[in-house]
Each structure stands twice: as structure tokens, then as C-alpha cells.
Scaffold this motif. Structure first.
Motif, mmCIF file in Angstrom:
data_model
loop_
_atom_site.group_PDB
_atom_site.id
_atom_site.type_symbol
_atom_site.label_atom_id
_atom_site.label_comp_id
_atom_site.label_asym_id
_atom_site.label_seq_id
_atom_site.Cartn_x
_atom_site.Cartn_y
_atom_site.Cartn_z
ATOM 1 N N LYS A 32 0.849 -1.276 0.147
ATOM 2 C CA LYS A 32 -0.007 -0.104 0.009
ATOM 3 C C LYS A 32 0.769 1.036 -0.035
ATOM 4 N N LEU A 33 2.167 1.220 0.828
ATOM 5 C CA LEU A 33 2.740 2.322 0.903
ATOM 6 C C LEU A 33 4.032 2.439 -0.136
ATOM 7 N N GLY A 34 3.971 1.440 -1.168
ATOM 8 C CA GLY A 34 4.842 1.444 -2.148
ATOM 9 C C GLY A 34 6.476 0.998 -1.664
ATOM 10 N N LEU A 35 6.636 0.130 -0.688
ATOM 11 C CA LEU A 35 7.872 -0.190 0.084
ATOM 12 C C LEU A 35 7.979 -1.728 -0.192
ATOM 13 N N THR A 36 9.118 -2.185 0.044
ATOM 14 C CA THR A 36 8.958 -3.809 0.313
ATOM 15 C C THR A 36 8.829 -4.208 1.733
ATOM 16 N N GLU A 37 8.283 -5.281 2.063
ATOM 17 C CA GLU A 37 8.049 -5.629 3.142
ATOM 18 C C GLU A 37 9.203 -5.375 4.270
ATOM 19 N N GLU A 38 10.606 -5.776 3.625
ATOM 20 C CA GLU A 38 11.787 -5.724 4.586
ATOM 21 C C GLU A 38 12.159 -4.092 4.770
ATOM 22 N N GLU A 39 11.914 -3.339 4.066
ATOM 23 C CA GLU A 39 11.962 -1.978 4.020
ATOM 24 C C GLU A 39 11.180 -1.149 4.956
ATOM 25 N N LEU A 40 9.849 -1.840 4.992
ATOM 26 C CA LEU A 40 8.952 -1.151 6.302
ATOM 27 C C LEU A 40 9.253 -1.747 7.473
ATOM 28 N N ILE A 41 9.608 -3.038 7.779
ATOM 29 C CA ILE A 41 10.034 -3.522 8.753
ATOM 30 C C ILE A 41 11.354 -2.881 9.430
ATOM 31 N N LYS A 42 12.157 -2.431 8.485
ATOM 32 C CA LYS A 42 13.350 -1.729 9.057
ATOM 33 C C LYS A 42 12.928 -0.424 9.393
ATOM 34 N N ARG A 43 11.978 0.215 8.667
ATOM 35 C CA ARG A 43 11.816 1.506 9.182
ATOM 36 C C ARG A 43 11.044 1.587 10.324
ATOM 37 N N ILE A 44 10.138 0.407 10.706
ATOM 38 C CA ILE A 44 9.409 0.751 12.022
ATOM 39 C C ILE A 44 10.337 0.054 12.887
ATOM 40 N N ASN A 45 11.285 -0.585 12.726
ATOM 41 C CA ASN A 45 12.310 -1.012 13.872
ATOM 42 C C ASN A 45 12.986 0.144 14.273
ATOM 43 N N GLN A 46 13.405 1.177 13.369
ATOM 44 C CA GLN A 46 14.132 2.120 13.623
ATOM 45 C C GLN A 46 13.559 3.154 14.223
ATOM 46 N N MET A 47 12.235 3.306 14.146
ATOM 47 C CA MET A 47 11.143 4.296 14.737
ATOM 48 C C MET A 47 11.055 3.749 16.126
ATOM 49 N N LYS A 48 11.074 2.372 16.345
ATOM 50 C CA LYS A 48 11.023 1.996 17.812
ATOM 51 C C LYS A 48 12.316 2.362 18.468
ATOM 52 N N LYS A 49 13.470 2.013 17.943
ATOM 53 C CA LYS A 49 14.657 2.381 18.429
ATOM 54 C C LYS A 49 14.839 3.969 18.826
ATOM 55 N N GLU A 50 14.406 4.832 18.125
ATOM 56 C CA GLU A 50 14.100 6.077 18.487
ATOM 57 C C GLU A 50 13.000 6.617 19.276
ATOM 58 N N MET A 51 12.195 5.712 19.708
ATOM 59 C CA MET A 51 11.105 5.916 20.383
ATOM 60 C C MET A 51 9.939 6.735 19.863
ATOM 61 N N LEU A 52 9.900 6.787 18.537
ATOM 62 C CA LEU A 52 8.750 7.407 17.670
ATOM 63 C C LEU A 52 7.560 6.424 17.964
ATOM 64 N N ILE A 53 7.765 4.941 17.942
ATOM 65 C CA ILE A 53 6.883 4.036 18.166
ATOM 66 C C ILE A 53 7.402 3.158 19.326
ATOM 67 N N ARG A 54 6.272 3.200 20.580
ATOM 68 C CA ARG A 54 6.709 2.283 21.761
ATOM 69 C C ARG A 54 5.861 1.019 21.492
ATOM 70 N N ARG A 55 4.633 0.973 21.004
ATOM 71 C CA ARG A 55 4.400 -0.512 20.881
ATOM 72 C C ARG A 55 3.107 -0.592 19.749
ATOM 73 N N ILE A 56 3.167 -1.586 18.940
ATOM 74 C CA ILE A 56 2.020 -2.030 17.960
ATOM 75 C C ILE A 56 1.365 -3.079 18.752
ATOM 76 N N GLY A 57 0.292 -3.249 18.585
ATOM 77 C CA GLY A 57 -0.726 -4.137 19.190
ATOM 78 C C GLY A 57 -2.228 -3.704 19.187
ATOM 79 N N GLY A 58 -2.978 -4.807 19.701
ATOM 80 C CA GLY A 58 -4.329 -4.553 19.503
ATOM 81 C C GLY A 58 -4.873 -3.693 20.578
ATOM 82 N N ASN A 59 -5.896 -2.901 20.334
ATOM 83 C CA ASN A 59 -6.558 -2.079 21.607
ATOM 84 C C ASN A 59 -8.002 -2.714 21.796
#
Length: 151
Positions: A32-59
Motif C-alpha cells: 500500500k505504501l510502495g515499499l518492500t516488506e523488508e524496508e517497512l519492517i526496517k523503518r518501523i524497527n528504527q522508529m521503535k529504537k528512536e522511541m517514535l513508536i513504543r508499541r504496536i498491538g491491539g486495543n
């Protein structure tokens, strides 16, 4: 604070409101975002390291699952804020916390299978941090709203 580029902003906006329910959600979202799955996961992991994302989960609605929820407010001296928030965040029932400019300066939500677990956990937090004043403000009626932050 890390700079959020346009693609990461797009990722953050999408995972808040339209996270796919699928065995390969990152693959679907990446397409949907025009990325590879690997690139998306890499970006999300980096944002977690930078504390832009704390958690991904159900609500989930705690009361519908037989759980109890409470809002807590604590008077935490400035020099103890780091210890206090790290201690609070170590409890799996804590969904988030935030700092306010008020005498009760640290607020957090706590969800657990019983009121007793919440009370015992708050006592443990008090002992481990030497913060005496923690208000326990149990939910008596639940109002769920969608909290999405358009970036």
C-alpha cells in the motif's frame, strides 16, 4: 527528537488506523505504501529504537474481557521521574504514561484481571521508587474514543 521524513510519517499515519489483520500485515501495508516488506519492517524497527513508536498491538476494551482499568496520577520529584517511569513501564498492564505540568506530574493507565492486582502493583511501584503519592482512579464508566494522531 528525531526528524520524521515523509515516508515514515505516512507509515505512522497508516499503522494507527488501518493496520491489516492478516498473517503478513507488513507485506500488505508495504504494498500500500510502495515499499518492500523488508524496508517497512526496517523503518518501523528504527522508529521503535528512536522511541517514535513504543508499541504496536491491539486495543481491547478491558471491561468486555473481564479486566479492570484505572487511571493513576503520581507526585514524582523531578530527580525520580526516569526511575519512576521505567518502573511503571515494566508492568505489562500499563498501556502508557505521560508527564503533565501539575503537582501530579506523571499519569498512567493500568489494566489488570483484578482490582487487587492493580492495588498490589501500585504498592510495589511505591516501594521500588520511594514515591508515596499515587492516586488510583478506577474507571466506573468506560467511554472509548479513537485517539489517532495525524502527522
Amino acid at each position: 527528537m528525531p526528524v520524521i521524513n515523509d515516508k515514515n510519517r505516512e507509515i505512522l499515519n497508516n499503522i494507527q488506523v488501518d493496520f491489516p489483520i492478516d498473517s503478513r500485515p507488513y507485506k500488505i501495508l508495504a504494498q500500500k505504501l510502495g515499499l518492500t516488506e523488508e524496508e517497512l519492517i526496517k523503518r518501523i524497527n528504527q522508529m521503535k529504537k528512536e522511541m517514535l513508536i513504543r508499541r504496536i498491538g491491539g486495543n481491547f476494551s478491558p471491561d468486555r474481557l473481564g479486566y479492570h482499568s484505572t487511571l493513576c496520577a503520581a507526585k514524582v520529584p523531578e530527580e525520580k521521574i526516569t526511575l519512576f517511569t521505567k518502573t511503571v513501564n515494566a508492568y505489562s498492564g500499563v498501556t502508557h504514561n505521560y508527564k503533565r505540568d501539575h503537582e501530579f506530574n506523571i499519569w498512567f493507565t493500568f489494566i489488570a484481571p483484578s482490582v487487587e492486582i492493580i492495588k498490589d502493583s501500585l504498592k510495589q511501584i511505591q516501594k521500588m521508587t520511594d514515591v508515596e503519592t499515587i492516586l488510583n482512579l478506577p474507571a466506573t464508566r468506560v467511554f472509548k474514543i479513537s485517539a489517532n494522531f495525524k502527522l
